[in-house]
Design a protein around this motif. Sequence first.
Motif, PDB file in Angstrom:
ATOM      1  N   ILE A   1     -14.649   6.118  40.028  1.00 22.47           N
ATOM      2  CA  ILE A   1     -13.386   5.152  41.446  1.00 22.47           C
ATOM      3  C   ILE A   1     -12.250   5.178  42.253  1.00 22.47           C
ATOM      4  O   ILE A   1     -11.813   6.720  40.307  1.00 22.47           O
ATOM      5  CB  ILE A   1     -13.654   3.805  40.759  1.00 22.47           C
ATOM      6  N   PHE A   2     -12.411   5.493  42.612  1.00 22.79           N
ATOM      7  CA  PHE A   2     -11.146   5.737  43.217  1.00 22.79           C
ATOM      8  C   PHE A   2     -10.405   5.309  44.038  1.00 22.79           C
ATOM      9  O   PHE A   2     -11.056   4.732  44.780  1.00 22.79           O
ATOM     10  CB  PHE A   2     -10.876   7.563  44.295  1.00 22.79           C
ATOM     11  N   ARG A   3      -9.142   5.036  44.764  1.00 26.91           N
ATOM     12  CA  ARG A   3      -7.997   4.591  45.579  1.00 26.91           C
ATOM     13  C   ARG A   3      -7.813   5.822  45.888  1.00 26.91           C
ATOM     14  O   ARG A   3      -6.976   6.119  45.837  1.00 26.91           O
ATOM     15  CB  ARG A   3      -7.623   2.750  44.296  1.00 26.91           C
TER      16      ARG A   3
ATOM     17  N   GLU B   1      -5.860   8.069  43.518  1.00 32.16           N
ATOM     18  CA  GLU B   1      -5.821   7.981  42.243  1.00 32.16           C
ATOM     19  C   GLU B   1      -7.435   8.002  41.280  1.00 32.16           C
ATOM     20  O   GLU B   1      -8.105   7.017  42.533  1.00 32.16           O
ATOM     21  CB  GLU B   1      -5.227   7.088  41.895  1.00 32.16           C
ATOM     22  N   TYR B   2      -7.325   7.623  40.336  1.00 28.61           N
ATOM     23  CA  TYR B   2      -9.343   8.171  39.940  1.00 28.61           C
ATOM     24  C   TYR B   2      -8.798   6.962  38.487  1.00 28.61           C
ATOM     25  O   TYR B   2      -7.589   7.156  37.730  1.00 28.61           O
ATOM     26  CB  TYR B   2      -9.865   8.858  39.382  1.00 28.61           C
ATOM     27  N   LEU B   3      -9.643   5.855  38.317  1.00 28.20           N
ATOM     28  CA  LEU B   3     -10.414   5.228  37.597  1.00 28.20           C
ATOM     29  C   LEU B   3     -10.833   5.837  36.311  1.00 28.20           C
ATOM     30  O   LEU B   3     -11.437   6.254  36.223  1.00 28.20           O
ATOM     31  CB  LEU B   3     -10.365   3.815  38.103  1.00 28.20           C
ATOM     32  N   LEU B   4     -10.409   6.055  34.827  1.00 29.66           N
ATOM     33  CA  LEU B   4     -10.884   5.923  33.584  1.00 29.66           C
ATOM     34  C   LEU B   4      -9.362   5.126  33.104  1.00 29.66           C
ATOM     35  O   LEU B   4      -9.314   4.102  32.818  1.00 29.66           O
ATOM     36  CB  LEU B   4      -9.695   7.412  33.064  1.00 29.66           C
TER      37      LEU B   4
ATOM     38  N   GLN C   1     -10.351   0.362  25.171  1.00 33.25           N
ATOM     39  CA  GLN C   1      -8.892  -0.391  25.063  1.00 33.25           C
ATOM     40  C   GLN C   1      -7.664  -0.213  26.160  1.00 33.25           C
ATOM     41  O   GLN C   1      -7.018  -0.927  25.968  1.00 33.25           O
ATOM     42  CB  GLN C   1      -8.833   0.009  23.752  1.00 33.25           C
ATOM     43  N   ALA C   2      -7.876   0.601  26.836  1.00 34.94           N
ATOM     44  CA  ALA C   2      -7.059   1.027  28.067  1.00 34.94           C
ATOM     45  C   ALA C   2      -7.573   1.738  29.133  1.00 34.94           C
ATOM     46  O   ALA C   2      -8.921   1.996  29.170  1.00 34.94           O
ATOM     47  CB  ALA C   2      -6.132   2.083  27.155  1.00 34.94           C
ATOM     48  N   PHE C   3      -7.021   1.023  30.380  1.00 35.26           N
ATOM     49  CA  PHE C   3      -7.347   2.271  31.672  1.00 35.26           C
ATOM     50  C   PHE C   3      -6.388   2.743  32.148  1.00 35.26           C
ATOM     51  O   PHE C   3      -5.354   1.960  32.273  1.00 35.26           O
ATOM     52  CB  PHE C   3      -8.080   1.099  32.514  1.00 35.26           C
ATOM     53  N   ARG C   4      -6.673   3.573  32.611  1.00 32.65           N
ATOM     54  CA  ARG C   4      -5.493   4.045  34.083  1.00 32.65           C
ATOM     55  C   ARG C   4      -5.989   4.848  35.163  1.00 32.65           C
ATOM     56  O   ARG C   4      -7.228   4.877  35.284  1.00 32.65           O
ATOM     57  CB  ARG C   4      -4.719   4.897  33.285  1.00 32.65           C
ATOM     58  N   TRP C   5      -5.307   4.325  36.333  1.00 37.48           N
ATOM     59  CA  TRP C   5      -5.413   5.365  37.689  1.00 37.48           C
ATOM     60  C   TRP C   5      -4.301   6.592  37.589  1.00 37.48           C
ATOM     61  O   TRP C   5      -3.102   5.932  36.856  1.00 37.48           O
ATOM     62  CB  TRP C   5      -4.880   4.399  38.898  1.00 37.48           C
ATOM     63  N   LEU C   6      -5.277   7.712  37.583  1.00 33.64           N
ATOM     64  CA  LEU C   6      -4.324   9.279  37.653  1.00 33.64           C
ATOM     65  C   LEU C   6      -4.743   9.750  38.675  1.00 33.64           C
ATOM     66  O   LEU C   6      -5.539  10.123  39.935  1.00 33.64           O
ATOM     67  CB  LEU C   6      -5.106   9.753  36.086  1.00 33.64           C
ATOM     68  N   THR C   7      -4.277  10.710  39.091  1.00 36.97           N
ATOM     69  CA  THR C   7      -4.450  11.264  40.482  1.00 36.97           C
ATOM     70  C   THR C   7      -5.296  12.531  39.525  1.00 36.97           C
ATOM     71  O   THR C   7      -5.379  12.989  38.682  1.00 36.97           O
ATOM     72  CB  THR C   7      -2.637  12.929  40.134  1.00 36.97           C
ATOM     73  N   LEU C   8      -5.805  13.556  39.879  1.00 40.77           N
ATOM     74  CA  LEU C   8      -6.102  14.330  39.620  1.00 40.77           C
ATOM     75  C   LEU C   8      -6.059  15.406  39.019  1.00 40.77           C
ATOM     76  O   LEU C   8      -6.946  15.033  37.875  1.00 40.77           O
ATOM     77  CB  LEU C   8      -6.649  15.699  40.942  1.00 40.77           C
TER      78      LEU C   8
END
Length: 153
Positions: free
Chosen positions: A10-12, A32-35, A119-126
């Motif tokens: 998933i990306f935004r 940004e990608y969701l991990l 336990q956590a999520f982040r929106w991240l650059t490539l």
Amino acid sequence: MALRACGLIIFRKLRESSTLPSSAATLGSNIEYLLLQTSYGTHHWTPPKGHVDPGEDDLQTALRETQEEAGLDTSQFTILEGFKKELNYTVRSKPKTVIYWLAELKDNNAEIRLSSEHQAFRWLTLNEACELAGYQDMQAAIREAHQFLSSRA
């Protein structure tokens, strides 16, 4: 028999900053990608994914797992045609296949609701996503997704 799992990368897209030149070098820098970080094992980071249930097809599994693990339902994202990535590796001496589709979040502010599996999520650059993903095949899948998006820009 091989284990089988499916999920969504998933990306935004963030709004482009007017200060950035619109050169190929910055192409995709607004993505940004969701991990999600697992709450078990080595606490690795991964897109939402999970095992195929009996009677389910692969895409149904990816959609169900995204709902269960990230709290996002199908009305909140669009699956992009033309991207599907299959990873094959071994887990505890058993072959495993994981299939990912690429999905764009419609509302960048959509709430992520984690299941007990994470336990956590982040929106991240490539680069951040590849660094956190750890596994080379997962990094390659994210890079391929990014390349796919860049080629459509």
